[in-house]
Design an enzyme around this catalytic site. Sequence first.
Site, PDB file in Angstrom:
ATOM      1  N   LYS A  86      36.719  60.628 -36.718  1.00  0.00           N
ATOM      2  CA  LYS A  86      35.943  59.422 -36.388  1.00  0.00           C
ATOM      3  C   LYS A  86      35.133  58.959 -37.595  1.00  0.00           C
ATOM      4  CE  LYS A  86      31.795  59.767 -34.208  1.00  0.00           C
ATOM      5  NZ  LYS A  86      30.724  59.040 -34.927  1.00  0.00           N
ATOM      6  N   ASN A  87      34.418  59.890 -38.231  1.00  0.00           N
ATOM      7  CA  ASN A  87      33.506  59.496 -39.308  1.00  0.00           C
ATOM      8  C   ASN A  87      34.228  59.088 -40.589  1.00  0.00           C
ATOM      9  OD1 ASN A  87      31.422  59.895 -37.591  1.00  0.00           O
ATOM     10  ND2 ASN A  87      30.620  61.742 -38.581  1.00  0.00           N
ATOM     11  N   ARG A  90      25.775  52.785 -34.396  1.00  0.00           N
ATOM     12  CA  ARG A  90      25.022  52.611 -35.647  1.00  0.00           C
ATOM     13  C   ARG A  90      25.924  52.423 -36.857  1.00  0.00           C
ATOM     14  NH1 ARG A  90      20.308  53.941 -37.307  1.00  0.00           N
ATOM     15  NH2 ARG A  90      21.414  54.804 -39.080  1.00  0.00           N
ATOM     16  N   CYS A  97      17.534  55.679 -32.373  1.00  0.00           N
ATOM     17  CA  CYS A  97      18.521  56.099 -31.387  1.00  0.00           C
ATOM     18  C   CYS A  97      18.072  57.453 -30.863  1.00  0.00           C
ATOM     19  CB  CYS A  97      19.919  56.154 -31.974  1.00  0.00           C
ATOM     20  SG  CYS A  97      20.191  57.536 -33.053  1.00  0.00           S
ATOM     21  N   ARG A 150      16.465  57.185 -37.721  1.00  0.00           N
ATOM     22  CA  ARG A 150      17.638  56.771 -38.491  1.00  0.00           C
ATOM     23  C   ARG A 150      17.499  55.391 -39.146  1.00  0.00           C
ATOM     24  NH1 ARG A 150      22.882  58.757 -35.186  1.00  0.00           N
ATOM     25  NH2 ARG A 150      23.795  58.908 -37.236  1.00  0.00           N
ATOM     26  N   PRO A 151      16.559  55.255 -40.072  1.00  0.00           N
ATOM     27  CA  PRO A 151      16.407  53.969 -40.769  1.00  0.00           C
ATOM     28  C   PRO A 151      17.587  53.694 -41.714  1.00  0.00           C
ATOM     29  CG  PRO A 151      14.904  55.597 -41.691  1.00  0.00           C
ATOM     30  CD  PRO A 151      15.608  56.269 -40.551  1.00  0.00           C
ATOM     31  N   VAL A 152      17.654  52.461 -42.235  1.00  0.00           N
ATOM     32  CA  VAL A 152      18.723  52.105 -43.185  1.00  0.00           C
ATOM     33  C   VAL A 152      18.140  51.610 -44.510  1.00  0.00           C
ATOM     34  CG1 VAL A 152      20.562  51.676 -41.512  1.00  0.00           C
ATOM     35  CG2 VAL A 152      18.977  49.828 -42.087  1.00  0.00           C
ATOM     36  N   ASP A 153      16.904  52.072 -44.806  1.00  0.00           N
ATOM     37  CA  ASP A 153      16.227  51.607 -46.020  1.00  0.00           C
ATOM     38  C   ASP A 153      17.018  51.918 -47.291  1.00  0.00           C
ATOM     39  OD1 ASP A 153      15.474  54.309 -45.116  1.00  0.00           O
ATOM     40  OD2 ASP A 153      14.325  54.404 -46.966  1.00  0.00           O
ATOM     41  N   GLN A 154      17.741  53.022 -47.310  1.00  0.00           N
ATOM     42  CA  GLN A 154      18.487  53.393 -48.526  1.00  0.00           C
ATOM     43  C   GLN A 154      19.653  52.432 -48.771  1.00  0.00           C
ATOM     44  OE1 GLN A 154      17.348  55.828 -50.663  1.00  0.00           O
ATOM     45  NE2 GLN A 154      15.669  55.734 -49.203  1.00  0.00           N
ATOM     46  N   ASP A 209      26.186  67.948 -37.157  1.00  0.00           N
ATOM     47  CA  ASP A 209      27.078  67.595 -36.047  1.00  0.00           C
ATOM     48  C   ASP A 209      27.701  68.821 -35.371  1.00  0.00           C
ATOM     49  OD1 ASP A 209      26.537  64.944 -36.382  1.00  0.00           O
ATOM     50  OD2 ASP A 209      28.446  64.408 -37.306  1.00  0.00           O
ATOM     51  N   ILE A 217      18.133  67.589 -40.492  1.00  0.00           N
ATOM     52  CA  ILE A 217      18.613  66.224 -40.759  1.00  0.00           C
ATOM     53  C   ILE A 217      17.994  65.203 -39.796  1.00  0.00           C
ATOM     54  CG2 ILE A 217      20.651  64.738 -40.998  1.00  0.00           C
ATOM     55  CD1 ILE A 217      20.820  66.937 -43.005  1.00  0.00           C
ATOM     56  N   ARG A 253      32.918  58.444 -27.204  1.00  0.00           N
ATOM     57  CA  ARG A 253      32.693  57.790 -28.504  1.00  0.00           C
ATOM     58  C   ARG A 253      33.338  58.598 -29.622  1.00  0.00           C
ATOM     59  NH1 ARG A 253      27.103  57.836 -30.108  1.00  0.00           N
ATOM     60  NH2 ARG A 253      28.185  57.239 -31.976  1.00  0.00           N
TER      61      ARG A 253
HETATM   62  C1  UD1 Z   1      26.516  60.249 -40.567  1.00  0.00           C
HETATM   63  C2  UD1 Z   1      27.522  60.606 -39.501  1.00  0.00           C
HETATM   64  C3  UD1 Z   1      26.847  61.425 -38.393  1.00  0.00           C
HETATM   65  C4  UD1 Z   1      26.141  62.636 -38.994  1.00  0.00           C
HETATM   66  C5  UD1 Z   1      25.223  62.230 -40.135  1.00  0.00           C
HETATM   67  C6  UD1 Z   1      24.625  63.415 -40.880  1.00  0.00           C
HETATM   68  C7  UD1 Z   1      29.041  58.739 -39.611  1.00  0.00           C
HETATM   69  C8  UD1 Z   1      29.573  57.509 -38.967  1.00  0.00           C
HETATM   70  N1  UD1 Z   1      28.048  59.372 -38.956  1.00  0.00           N
HETATM   71  O1  UD1 Z   1      25.511  59.439 -39.964  1.00  0.00           O
HETATM   72  O2  UD1 Z   1      27.853  61.858 -37.482  1.00  0.00           O
HETATM   73  O3  UD1 Z   1      25.357  63.262 -37.996  1.00  0.00           O
HETATM   74  O4  UD1 Z   1      25.943  61.441 -41.109  1.00  0.00           O
HETATM   75  O5  UD1 Z   1      25.633  64.231 -41.368  1.00  0.00           O
HETATM   76  O6  UD1 Z   1      29.504  59.139 -40.662  1.00  0.00           O
HETATM   77  N2  UD1 Z   1      18.138  58.132 -43.555  1.00  0.00           N
HETATM   78  C9  UD1 Z   1      17.064  57.422 -44.034  1.00  0.00           C
HETATM   79  N3  UD1 Z   1      17.298  56.200 -44.612  1.00  0.00           N
HETATM   80  C10 UD1 Z   1      18.543  55.665 -44.730  1.00  0.00           C
HETATM   81  C11 UD1 Z   1      19.643  56.397 -44.243  1.00  0.00           C
HETATM   82  C12 UD1 Z   1      19.409  57.640 -43.653  1.00  0.00           C
HETATM   83  O7  UD1 Z   1      15.915  57.863 -43.947  1.00  0.00           O
HETATM   84  O8  UD1 Z   1      18.690  54.557 -45.253  1.00  0.00           O
HETATM   85  C13 UD1 Z   1      17.927  59.473 -42.944  1.00  0.00           C
HETATM   86  C14 UD1 Z   1      18.369  59.555 -41.481  1.00  0.00           C
HETATM   87  O9  UD1 Z   1      17.357  59.114 -40.613  1.00  0.00           O
HETATM   88  C15 UD1 Z   1      18.652  61.037 -41.349  1.00  0.00           C
HETATM   89  C16 UD1 Z   1      19.225  61.406 -42.720  1.00  0.00           C
HETATM   90  O10 UD1 Z   1      18.785  60.379 -43.597  1.00  0.00           O
HETATM   91  O11 UD1 Z   1      17.484  61.741 -41.115  1.00  0.00           O
HETATM   92  C17 UD1 Z   1      20.731  61.499 -42.800  1.00  0.00           C
HETATM   93  O12 UD1 Z   1      21.301  60.375 -42.193  1.00  0.00           O
HETATM   94  P1  UD1 Z   1      22.712  59.767 -42.621  1.00  0.00           P
HETATM   95  O13 UD1 Z   1      23.453  60.724 -43.498  1.00  0.00           O
HETATM   96  O14 UD1 Z   1      22.496  58.385 -43.136  1.00  0.00           O
HETATM   97  O15 UD1 Z   1      23.446  59.667 -41.235  1.00  0.00           O
HETATM   98  P2  UD1 Z   1      24.528  58.592 -40.880  1.00  0.00           P
HETATM   99  O16 UD1 Z   1      25.219  58.189 -42.123  1.00  0.00           O
HETATM  100  O17 UD1 Z   1      23.935  57.548 -39.986  1.00  0.00           O
END
Ligand code: UD1
Length: 417
Positions: free
Chosen positions: A22-23, A93, A117, A122-126, A305, A327, A397
Amino acid sequence: MQKLVIHGGHRLQGEISISGAKNAALPLLCASLLTADTLTLQNIPHLRDVTTMRALLEQTGVRILANEPGTAELSAASITNPTASYDMVKTMRAAILVLGPLLARTGQAYISLPGGCAIGMRPVDQHIKGLQAMGAEISIEQGYIRAQASRLTGTRIVMDLVTVTGTENLMMAATLASGTTILENAAREPEVTDLADCLIRMGAKIEGAGSDIIVIHGVDRLHGCSHTVMPDRIETGTFLTAAAACGGDLTLTRTHADTLDVVLGKLTEAGASIETGESWIRLRMQQRPQPVSLRTAPYPAFPTDMQAQFMAMNCIADGTAVITETIFENRFMHVQELKRLNADIQVEGNTAIVRGIPRLDGASVMATDLRASACLIIAGLVAQGETIVDRIYHLDRGYEHIERKLTQAGAQITRTN
Ligand code: UD1
């Protein structure tokens, strides 16, 4: 609402074939946005997140030319609507993965912010900071990210933390940027490498995927290609953990052991005997598991996971295990449900202390997120008597035909309405 009814106490025996990841499939589908040519993807799993991603891509203007089981042929010859609505992003997401490709290809994107969620903020600031560093103008308007750039410019980006989809988004965006992008502190997950392999086939110039520094030399255009999605290492790990918890002799086919080193090591620590071949893994387990302590961290360390599934196994282990989740801040929601089966677990902050007991007893439980659902299934397979797992839409999912696959291996598990 559908439920799973499990009669526990059976060993797992036989063979299960593993689906595409899936990922890996989700970012690969988004890569279709980067070219006007056709991208053909094979080994696509039939999952709700994949269906949602296809619908989202179609809304942007992507045409899905062939839609046979396991195959998708996608053509983004014209992108008419570079938007991902709240309705799409709130259910999945990973929809944020269209941001980088849409911006790089069309110069604009309008994407709903994912928000929190169940398992954490799970922000997307990066993702946003990285695109801004590449010259994008980004504003947040009524819960949407509005991004614009005539053409992105390559630059050096040091990510504050390791993010999987963040790395994928920026890597895809950088393929069409002018100049070279250096992504430091990049995610090393095998799904990032699978995406890079496909992008390279499409004509991208990428070095270092699989390490924490990825260098992308931007090109003017990408072309179509055909790519096979890697096997799902989390589905593989879930079935292996189920067999280690229940006992038995299970062989998983169409999978790769080399993406699961730490998980296989931990299963061996639990007492399982494991053999591997080029595309298969066999696990044999005769006795009650030994407790396995673990700490989740980015790849190649133990995957978050797989944390919930190992918690289920530890519930019936011969001793005490300590599980630390680093995480996601709220990824212990399965604990309350496991306790309904009599599990002895104590949570302190991001650590769970699991005291193994000889047997769990069946009960009704509620799935709270995708991997928590897998954990409850493993607990149900181990427990004496009947376990009913409610809210299994989470499961659909991310796991293809899970009850069919487990039944094939001797489990008693049925889906009811
Ligand atoms: C992906 C996987 C998910 C897995 C996760 C961690 C997919 C579709 N999903 O999710 O199954 O559980 O990796 O291995 O591939 N964070 C920030 N800012 C950001 C982005 C992330 O603070 O801009 C934080 C998140 O809140 C979290 C950590 O970084 O605490 C890791 O998250 P991330 O690796 O981004 O998870 P996803 O890519 O959403």
